[in-house]
Design a protein around this motif. Structure first.
Motif, PDB file in Angstrom:
ATOM      1  N   ASP A 112      14.760 -18.404  70.370  1.00 12.30           N
ATOM      2  CA  ASP A 112      13.957 -17.370  69.702  1.00 12.30           C
ATOM      3  C   ASP A 112      13.053 -16.575  70.644  1.00 12.30           C
ATOM      4  O   ASP A 112      11.821 -16.630  70.552  1.00 12.30           O
ATOM      5  CB  ASP A 112      13.123 -17.981  68.571  1.00 12.30           C
ATOM      6  N   LEU A 129      19.365 -17.675  68.604  1.00 13.77           N
ATOM      7  CA  LEU A 129      18.548 -16.916  67.652  1.00 13.77           C
ATOM      8  C   LEU A 129      18.571 -17.645  66.319  1.00 13.77           C
ATOM      9  O   LEU A 129      19.635 -17.794  65.707  1.00 13.77           O
ATOM     10  CB  LEU A 129      19.109 -15.504  67.473  1.00 13.77           C
ATOM     11  N   HIS A 184      17.484 -16.622  63.509  1.00 11.16           N
ATOM     12  CA  HIS A 184      17.872 -15.641  62.499  1.00 11.16           C
ATOM     13  C   HIS A 184      17.612 -14.271  63.102  1.00 11.16           C
ATOM     14  O   HIS A 184      17.130 -14.173  64.226  1.00 11.16           O
ATOM     15  CB  HIS A 184      17.120 -15.849  61.182  1.00 11.16           C
ATOM     16  N   HIS A 185      17.937 -13.218  62.385  1.00 14.69           N
ATOM     17  CA  HIS A 185      17.933 -11.886  62.984  1.00 14.69           C
ATOM     18  C   HIS A 185      16.697 -11.045  62.710  1.00 14.69           C
ATOM     19  O   HIS A 185      16.734  -9.831  62.864  1.00 14.69           O
ATOM     20  CB  HIS A 185      19.191 -11.117  62.551  1.00 14.69           C
ATOM     21  N   HIS A 186      15.572 -11.645  62.353  1.00 14.74           N
ATOM     22  CA  HIS A 186      14.352 -10.855  62.184  1.00 14.74           C
ATOM     23  C   HIS A 186      13.807 -10.471  63.566  1.00 14.74           C
ATOM     24  O   HIS A 186      13.769 -11.309  64.481  1.00 14.74           O
ATOM     25  CB  HIS A 186      13.302 -11.642  61.405  1.00 14.74           C
ATOM     26  N   PRO A 187      13.374  -9.224  63.752  1.00 17.82           N
ATOM     27  CA  PRO A 187      12.935  -8.767  65.069  1.00 17.82           C
ATOM     28  C   PRO A 187      11.815  -9.596  65.689  1.00 17.82           C
ATOM     29  O   PRO A 187      11.772  -9.740  66.913  1.00 17.82           O
ATOM     30  CB  PRO A 187      12.473  -7.325  64.814  1.00 17.82           C
ATOM     31  N   THR A 198      13.533 -12.115  67.759  1.00 17.10           N
ATOM     32  CA  THR A 198      14.662 -11.737  68.615  1.00 17.10           C
ATOM     33  C   THR A 198      14.384 -10.631  69.629  1.00 17.10           C
ATOM     34  O   THR A 198      15.201 -10.405  70.518  1.00 17.10           O
ATOM     35  CB  THR A 198      15.846 -11.257  67.750  1.00 17.10           C
ATOM     36  N   ASP A 249      24.245 -17.073  67.297  1.00 18.77           N
ATOM     37  CA  ASP A 249      23.614 -16.950  65.993  1.00 18.77           C
ATOM     38  C   ASP A 249      24.386 -17.797  64.995  1.00 18.77           C
ATOM     39  O   ASP A 249      25.139 -18.693  65.392  1.00 18.77           O
ATOM     40  CB  ASP A 249      23.462 -15.478  65.569  1.00 18.77           C
ATOM     41  N   HIS A 250      24.223 -17.521  63.712  1.00 19.08           N
ATOM     42  CA  HIS A 250      24.797 -18.369  62.670  1.00 19.08           C
ATOM     43  C   HIS A 250      26.321 -18.343  62.608  1.00 19.08           C
ATOM     44  O   HIS A 250      26.921 -19.252  62.054  1.00 19.08           O
ATOM     45  CB  HIS A 250      24.212 -18.002  61.303  1.00 19.08           C
ATOM     46  N   SER A 278      15.861 -16.944  55.605  1.00 18.54           N
ATOM     47  CA  SER A 278      16.871 -15.900  55.443  1.00 18.54           C
ATOM     48  C   SER A 278      18.192 -16.621  55.166  1.00 18.54           C
ATOM     49  O   SER A 278      18.269 -17.846  55.283  1.00 18.54           O
ATOM     50  CB  SER A 278      16.985 -15.032  56.704  1.00 18.54           C
ATOM     51  N   GLU A 320      20.764 -16.479  57.017  1.00 17.33           N
ATOM     52  CA  GLU A 320      21.464 -16.751  58.276  1.00 17.33           C
ATOM     53  C   GLU A 320      20.760 -17.776  59.172  1.00 17.33           C
ATOM     54  O   GLU A 320      21.172 -17.978  60.314  1.00 17.33           O
ATOM     55  CB  GLU A 320      21.636 -15.442  59.043  1.00 17.33           C
ATOM     56  N   ASP A 321      19.726 -18.443  58.697  1.00 13.54           N
ATOM     57  CA  ASP A 321      18.952 -19.361  59.544  1.00 13.54           C
ATOM     58  C   ASP A 321      19.792 -20.493  60.113  1.00 13.54           C
ATOM     59  O   ASP A 321      20.614 -21.089  59.414  1.00 13.54           O
ATOM     60  CB  ASP A 321      17.822 -20.016  58.732  1.00 13.54           C
TER      61      ASP A 321
END
Length: 198
Positions: free
Chosen positions: A44, A73, A75-78, A81, A94-95, A127, A129-130
């Protein structure tokens, strides 16, 4: 398959412990370094006040961005990331995909092993995608859980979570597998302290 990695040779360092401003817009990610079997992993690489909060502690370990082999990562929250681009030679996980340069490999994160001591599992909740990185160390299993918990106090009721019951199920899964939790925006805490929010 057992949840926890079979190996116990990983080592880790929290490069910077993040925070979430209670009344203002400030936020910083908890950014961690994990190593095992020749893999150098950043978990992260998100928002920080200055990139030196990531690169300085990494340099103190004798490493530069070019030494990092993998970026995970959660998940994809800015906010988790935004600094991934510092590590241009790394595979990015990622996931559902592993990315490298201009190539990608589709693969499910569930049960994916970077090494025998480093395993990814799906932990949706904050989220859809975690993912969590489980690291087997000589002191036990450390779960790099992203925003399943923002910090040791939760929040118990995550205002971003699309499915509260799914979040609780993922939190229970991680607590059953880990000895230490590294949250998305705070310092590590013991998984068995009795006050961990579900």
């Amino acid at each position: 398959m057992t949840e926890s990695p079979l190996g116990r040779s990983a080592v880790y360092t929290v490069l910077t412990a993040g925070y979430v401003g209670s009344t203002g817009p400030g936020v910083a990610a908890t950014v961690s370094y994990v190593s095992d079997a020749g893999r150098h992993v950043i978990f992260d690489p998100g928002m920080v006040a200055d990139r030196d909060h990531i690169l300085g502690p990494l340099a103190a370990l004798g490493l530069g961005p070019e030494d990092i082999t993998d970026v995970v990562l959660s998940h994809h929250h800015p906010d988790n990331t935004v600094n991934a681009g510092l590590f241009t030679r790394a595979r990015v996980h990622d996931h559902k995909v592993e990315y490298r340069g201009d190539q990608w490999t589709n693969r499910d994160a569930e049960g994916y092993e970077l090494t025998p001591s480093l395993r990814l599992i799906r932990t949706p909740g904050h989220s859809t995608e975690d993912i969590t990185l489980l690291a087997g160390t000589d002191a036990g299993v450390v779960a790099f859980a992203g925003d399943l918990w923002w910090h040791a106090d939760g929040p118990a009721d995550d205002p971003v979570a699309p499915d509260r019951e799914l979040l609780r199920a993922s939190r229970r899964r991680v607590l059953a597998a880990a000895d230490v939790i590294v949250p998305g925006h705070g310092a590590p805490f013991a998984a068995d302290d009795g006050n961990v929010p579900l």
